[in-house]
Design a protein around this motif. Structure first.
Motif, PDB file in Angstrom:
ATOM      1  N   VAL A  32       0.849  -1.194   0.000  1.00 52.64           N
ATOM      2  CA  VAL A  32       0.000   0.000   0.000  1.00 52.64           C
ATOM      3  C   VAL A  32       0.884   1.243   0.000  1.00 52.64           C
ATOM      4  CG1 VAL A  32      -1.726   1.308   1.306  1.00 52.64           C
ATOM      5  CG2 VAL A  32      -1.863  -1.195   1.203  1.00 52.64           C
ATOM      6  N   PHE A  33       0.580   2.177  -0.898  1.00 44.97           N
ATOM      7  CA  PHE A  33       1.256   3.473  -0.960  1.00 44.97           C
ATOM      8  C   PHE A  33       0.219   4.558  -0.670  1.00 44.97           C
ATOM      9  CE2 PHE A  33       3.589   0.521  -3.544  1.00 44.97           C
ATOM     10  CZ  PHE A  33       4.925   0.811  -3.326  1.00 44.97           C
ATOM     11  N   GLU A  34       0.529   5.450   0.265  1.00 45.95           N
ATOM     12  CA  GLU A  34      -0.449   6.458   0.686  1.00 45.95           C
ATOM     13  C   GLU A  34       0.222   7.812   0.816  1.00 45.95           C
ATOM     14  OE1 GLU A  34      -3.533   7.219   4.458  1.00 45.95           O
ATOM     15  OE2 GLU A  34      -2.217   5.459   4.427  1.00 45.95           O
ATOM     16  N   ILE A  35      -0.380   8.846   0.220  1.00 45.95           N
ATOM     17  CA  ILE A  35       0.122  10.213   0.358  1.00 45.95           C
ATOM     18  C   ILE A  35      -1.038  11.188   0.211  1.00 45.95           C
ATOM     19  CG2 ILE A  35       0.738  10.418  -2.115  1.00 45.95           C
ATOM     20  CD1 ILE A  35       3.133  12.155  -1.215  1.00 45.95           C
ATOM     21  N   ASP A  36      -1.096  12.144   1.124  1.00 52.43           N
ATOM     22  CA  ASP A  36      -2.092  13.214   1.093  1.00 52.43           C
ATOM     23  C   ASP A  36      -3.516  12.680   0.900  1.00 52.43           C
ATOM     24  OD1 ASP A  36      -0.014  15.014   1.446  1.00 52.43           O
ATOM     25  OD2 ASP A  36       0.225  15.393  -0.700  1.00 52.43           O
ATOM     26  N   GLY A  37      -3.832  11.637   1.623  1.00 54.21           N
ATOM     27  CA  GLY A  37      -5.199  11.137   1.643  1.00 54.21           C
ATOM     28  C   GLY A  37      -5.593  10.235   0.503  1.00 54.21           C
ATOM     29  N   ARG A  38      -4.670   9.886  -0.377  1.00 54.38           N
ATOM     30  CA  ARG A  38      -4.975   8.998  -1.497  1.00 54.38           C
ATOM     31  C   ARG A  38      -4.076   7.770  -1.436  1.00 54.38           C
ATOM     32  NH1 ARG A  38      -9.625  10.005  -2.027  1.00 54.38           N
ATOM     33  NH2 ARG A  38      -9.616   8.620  -3.860  1.00 54.38           N
ATOM     34  N   ILE A  39      -4.586   6.643  -1.961  1.00 59.43           N
ATOM     35  CA  ILE A  39      -3.897   5.358  -1.835  1.00 59.43           C
ATOM     36  C   ILE A  39      -3.765   4.680  -3.194  1.00 59.43           C
ATOM     37  CG2 ILE A  39      -4.164   2.980  -0.951  1.00 59.43           C
ATOM     38  CD1 ILE A  39      -5.365   4.176   1.586  1.00 59.43           C
ATOM     39  N   LEU A  40      -2.586   4.102  -3.428  1.00 57.59           N
ATOM     40  CA  LEU A  40      -2.330   3.229  -4.571  1.00 57.59           C
ATOM     41  C   LEU A  40      -1.848   1.898  -4.018  1.00 57.59           C
ATOM     42  CD1 LEU A  40      -1.999   3.048  -7.755  1.00 57.59           C
ATOM     43  CD2 LEU A  40       0.440   3.469  -7.329  1.00 57.59           C
ATOM     44  N   ILE A  41      -2.361   0.806  -4.567  1.00 52.87           N
ATOM     45  CA  ILE A  41      -1.948  -0.537  -4.154  1.00 52.87           C
ATOM     46  C   ILE A  41      -1.202  -1.197  -5.303  1.00 52.87           C
ATOM     47  CG2 ILE A  41      -2.784  -2.833  -3.489  1.00 52.87           C
ATOM     48  CD1 ILE A  41      -5.216  -1.412  -2.211  1.00 52.87           C
ATOM     49  N   VAL A  42      -0.091  -1.845  -4.997  1.00 55.97           N
ATOM     50  CA  VAL A  42       0.632  -2.640  -5.992  1.00 55.97           C
ATOM     51  C   VAL A  42       0.470  -4.106  -5.624  1.00 55.97           C
ATOM     52  CG1 VAL A  42       2.863  -3.224  -6.998  1.00 55.97           C
ATOM     53  CG2 VAL A  42       2.275  -0.824  -6.567  1.00 55.97           C
ATOM     54  N   ASP A  43      -0.230  -4.843  -6.486  1.00 57.63           N
ATOM     55  CA  ASP A  43      -0.486  -6.276  -6.377  1.00 57.63           C
ATOM     56  C   ASP A  43      -1.432  -6.608  -5.222  1.00 57.63           C
ATOM     57  OD1 ASP A  43       0.962  -7.072  -8.625  1.00 57.63           O
ATOM     58  OD2 ASP A  43       2.847  -7.114  -7.514  1.00 57.63           O
TER      59      ASP A  43
END
Length: 558
Positions: A32-43
Motif C-alpha cells: 500500500v502506498f499512501e500520500i495526502d489522503g490517497r492510496i495506490l496498491i501494488v499487487d
C-alpha cells in the motif's frame, strides 16, 4: 526486525508504504502506498497453505488496515498475472467493487476472468511498457521485465515525497521466447531522475550467477517426450504461458496431440491463445473425449497440479480418481515447475504414487525441465548498479532472501543504514526522498476455507492439527441435577487412535469417581462436571499412552 510500536499519524507530503503481504514469505504480495489522503496498491495476491494449515484453500492479505480507507484507493497496479499477485483481487473488490485495476493486457485478462467467477465486473485500464499514467496523487511509469509469464511490468511511482521503483517479479532472460527482454534502458531512464526507494524481488537472491534462459529446457522436454512409449502428462502452472508454448512445440515435434486438463489450465491457455501469446499449430489441440480415442503414444496431457494440490488433475491421476486419465508402466509424467516452499511433502507424495504405478517421473531434480522466473544474485546486482538507489527495501521472499538481497545492495554502494528490512505490517515513511521505518500495524493471516473468508482462526487450525495427529475422544454422561446423581455413563468414544476403546476401562472408575465428587456438590455446574472428566482422562492419556488428543466432555441434564 525487532517489535515496533504503532506508527505516528501520517503528515501531509509524506509517502507511507505498508506491505500487507509478500514480506518474509513467498506469496500474498500486496503493498500500500499512501500520500495526502490517497492510496495506490501494488499487487493483491494469495499465499497457498502449508501442511500446518489443514483444510485451508487460500491465505489472503489482511485488509483490516484498509477497512476505513477504502474510499481513498485510486487503483490497484498489477505487475503480472500470477496467483500470488492477483489471486486476492476478488476478495478486496468485494469490499469496494469500483476500485480500478491497472495492468498489462494479459494480466488484466486473467484477472477479469477470475473476477467473472465471483460475478464482479471491474473497472480496468490496460497499460504497456513505456506508458505513464496519472493515478490520483501518483504518477506511474511502466517498464518491461522478464518473468515466467508474459507481459510482466515493473512500476516507477512518482510522488511529491520522492520516487519509488518496484521491480515486481523479474529476471533477465537474454533469449526470451517472446523477444521481450527486461528493459534496462527503461530502468536507467528512471534512474537518471533519481530513485529514492527501490523495492526489489528477493526470491533467488541466494543463488549465484544468472538464471538460464527458458529456451534451455527445450531439449530436456523434447527428450522426455521423444522417449515416452505411452501417454505423456506434463504438470505446470496454468499461468506459465512460456512453458506451455515449449510443451506445445515439443508435442508437435513428436507427433502428439495436446489436451489441456484442469479448469484454470483450460481457461488461462484459452485467454493467452485468444490474445496472441501462444502459437498453436492447427489440429494440435484435442479435448478429453477426443484424447481418449487416440493411441497412448499420440497424446500429451498438460495439466494443473504441479504443487501437489489435492484436487488438481495430477493428484487425481496419481490417486486413480481422475474420470478420464490413468497412467501406468508405459507412461511418462513431467513436473515442469519448481516447488513453492511448503509444498515439498505433497509433491513428493504424488511422485511416489506415480512411481508405484510404474510411470516414469521426470522433475527438476533429475532433468533440466525447469528454470526459475526470479532473478539470481548476478541479475539483482546488475539492476542495483543500473538504478543506484538511495534506499532499498527487499521484497518478495523469506527472511533469508531479504537479508541476502540487502547485502547485495550494500555491496554495490548502498549504505547499510539505507537498507530497510521490513516484515508484513511494517510502516515506511518517505519525506523529501528520505525513508525510514516508523512503526508497524497489526496484520495477520486471513484464511479462505470453502465459502468462509476470515472465519478460521489459528486456534481452530491448531485443533485440526491435533485431530489429525493425536485423535479425538468424546466422553459423555447424563446427570439428574435435582437428585445430584449420575444416571448414565460416563461413556467414552475414541477416533483416530490406534488403541481399542477397551484400553480406557482402566481409567473409567477414576473418571466416574471424579464426576461423582463434583455432582455431589450442590453448587457445581455442568461445565465443572465436564472439566472434572477432562482433567482425569487427559492426565491418564498423557502418562499412560503419551498422547494429547482433543477431548470433548459433555454432560447432559436428565
Amino acid at each position: 526486525m525487532t517489535q515496533l510500536k504503532l506508527p505516528p499519524s501520517i503528515e501531509n507530503g509524506t509517502l507511507r508504504i505498508v506491505p500487507l503481504g509478500g514480506i518474509e514469505e513467498v506469496g500474498r504480495n500486496m503493498t500500500v502506498f499512501e500520500i495526502d489522503g490517497r492510496i495506490l496498491i501494488v499487487d493483491c495476491g494469495v499465499l497457498f497453505p502449508e501442511v500446518i494449515q489443514p483444510g485451508v484453500d487460500l491465505i489472503l492479505p489482511d485488509f483490516d488496515y484498509l477497512q476505513d480507507k477504502l474510499h481513498q484507493i485510486d487503483g490497484i497496479v498489477l505487475t503480472h498475472g500470477h496467483e500470488d499477485h492477483i489471486g486476492a483481487v476478488p476478495y478486496l473488490l468485494r469490499l469496494r467493487r469500483d476500485i480500478p485495476l491497472i495492468g498489462s493486457k494479459l494480466t488484466i485478462a486473467l484477472t477479469e476472468a477470475k473476477l467473472e467467477e465471483h460475478k464482479i465486473k471491474p473497472y480496468s485500464l490496460v497499460v504497456e511498457e513505456g506508458d505513464v499514467e496519472k493515478i490520483g496523487n501518483f504518477e506511474c511509469e511502466f517498464i518491461a521485465v522478464n518473468h515466467s509469464i508474459p507481459d510482466a511490468l515493473a512500476v516507477a511511482i512518482r510522488t511529491n515525497a520522492g520516487t519509488v521503483l518496484h521491480t515486481g517479479d523479474f529476471k533477465m532472460d537474454q533469449l526470451p521466447l517472446d523477444g521481450r527482454v527486461t528493459d534496462l534502458r527503461g530502468f536507467g531512464r528512471v534512474a537518471d531522475e533519481g530513485v529514492d526507494l527501490f523495492l526489489v524481488d528477493s526470491t533467488n537472491s541466494e543463488v549465484p550467477g544468472f538464471v538460464p534462459s527458458e529456451v534451455t529446457i527445450a531439449p530436456a522436454l523434447d527428450d522426455a517426450i521423444a522417449q515416452a512409449r505411452g501417454k505423456v502428462v506434463v504438470a505446470s502452472f496454468a499461468s506459465h504461458v512460456h512453458r506451455v508454448q515449449l510443451v506445445i512445440d515439443a508435442a508437435a515435434k513428436n507427433n502428439r496431440k495436446v489436451c489441456f486438463v484442469g479448469r484454470s489450465m483450460v481457461r488461462n491457455v484459452g485467454i493467452a491463445n485468444d490474445l496472441g501469446y501462444l502459437s498453436i499449430p492447427d489440429g494440435t489441440l484435442v479435448d478429453l473425449n477426443q484424447a481418449a480415442k487416440l493411441p497412448d503414444n499420440q497424446i500429451l496431457y498438460m495439466s494443473t497440479g504441479s504443487q501437489g494440490e489435492a484436487m488438481a488433475a495430477v493428484s487425481r491421476i496419481a490417486n486413480g480418481t481422475h474420470r478420464s486419465i490413468t497412467v501406468g508402466p508405459e507412461d511418462t509424467v513431467v513436473f515442469a515447475s519448481s516447488l513453492i516452499p511448503g509444498n515439498e511433502e505433497s509433491v513428493n507424495r504424488i511422485i511416489n504414487r506415480l512411481t508405484r504405478l510404474g510411470s516414469k517421473v521426470i522433475h527438476s531434480g533429475n532433468a533440466h525441465v525447469h528454470v526459475s522466473g526470479h532473478a539470481y544474485s548476478g541479475e539483482i546486482l546488475v539492476l542495483y548498479n543500473v538504478v543506484e538507489p538511495e534506499y532499498v527495501m527487499p521484497v518478495h521472499g523469506e527472511p533469508r532472501h531479504l537479508v541476502t538481497n540487502g547485502k547485495l545492495a550494500i555491496s554495490t554502494g548502498v549504505p547499510a543504514e539505507n537498507v530497510l528490512l521490513t516484515r508484513n505490517g511494517s510502516v515506511v515513511d518517505m519525506v523529501e526522498g528520505h525513508s525510514k521505518i516508523v512503526g508497524e500495524v497489526p496484520v495477520g493471516y486471513v484464511y479462505v476455507d470453502g465459502s468462509s473468508v476470515g472465519e478460521i482462526t489459528e486456534a481452530e487450525l491448531t485443533d485440526r492439527i491435533t485431530l489429525g495427529e493425536e485423535g479425538f475422544i468424546a466422553i459423555f454422561a447424563v446427570v439428574d441435577m435435582d437428585k445430584r446423581k449420575v444416571v448414565s455413563g460416563p461413556h467414552i468414544q475414541a477416533r483416530g487412535m490406534a488403541e481399542d476403546d477397551a484400553v480406557f476401562d482402566e481409567i473409567m472408575p477414576d473418571v466416574r469417581q471424579a464426576l461423582d465428587d463434583v455432582v455431589n456438590n450442590p453448587k457445581a455446574s455442568t461445565q465443572q462436571m465436564q472439566q472434572a472428566m477432562r482433567r482425569v482422562i487427559g492426565r491418564w492419556l498423557s502418562r499412560k499412552l503419551r498422547r494429547k488428543p482433543m477431548i470433548i466432555p459433555t454432560v447432559v441434564k436428565a
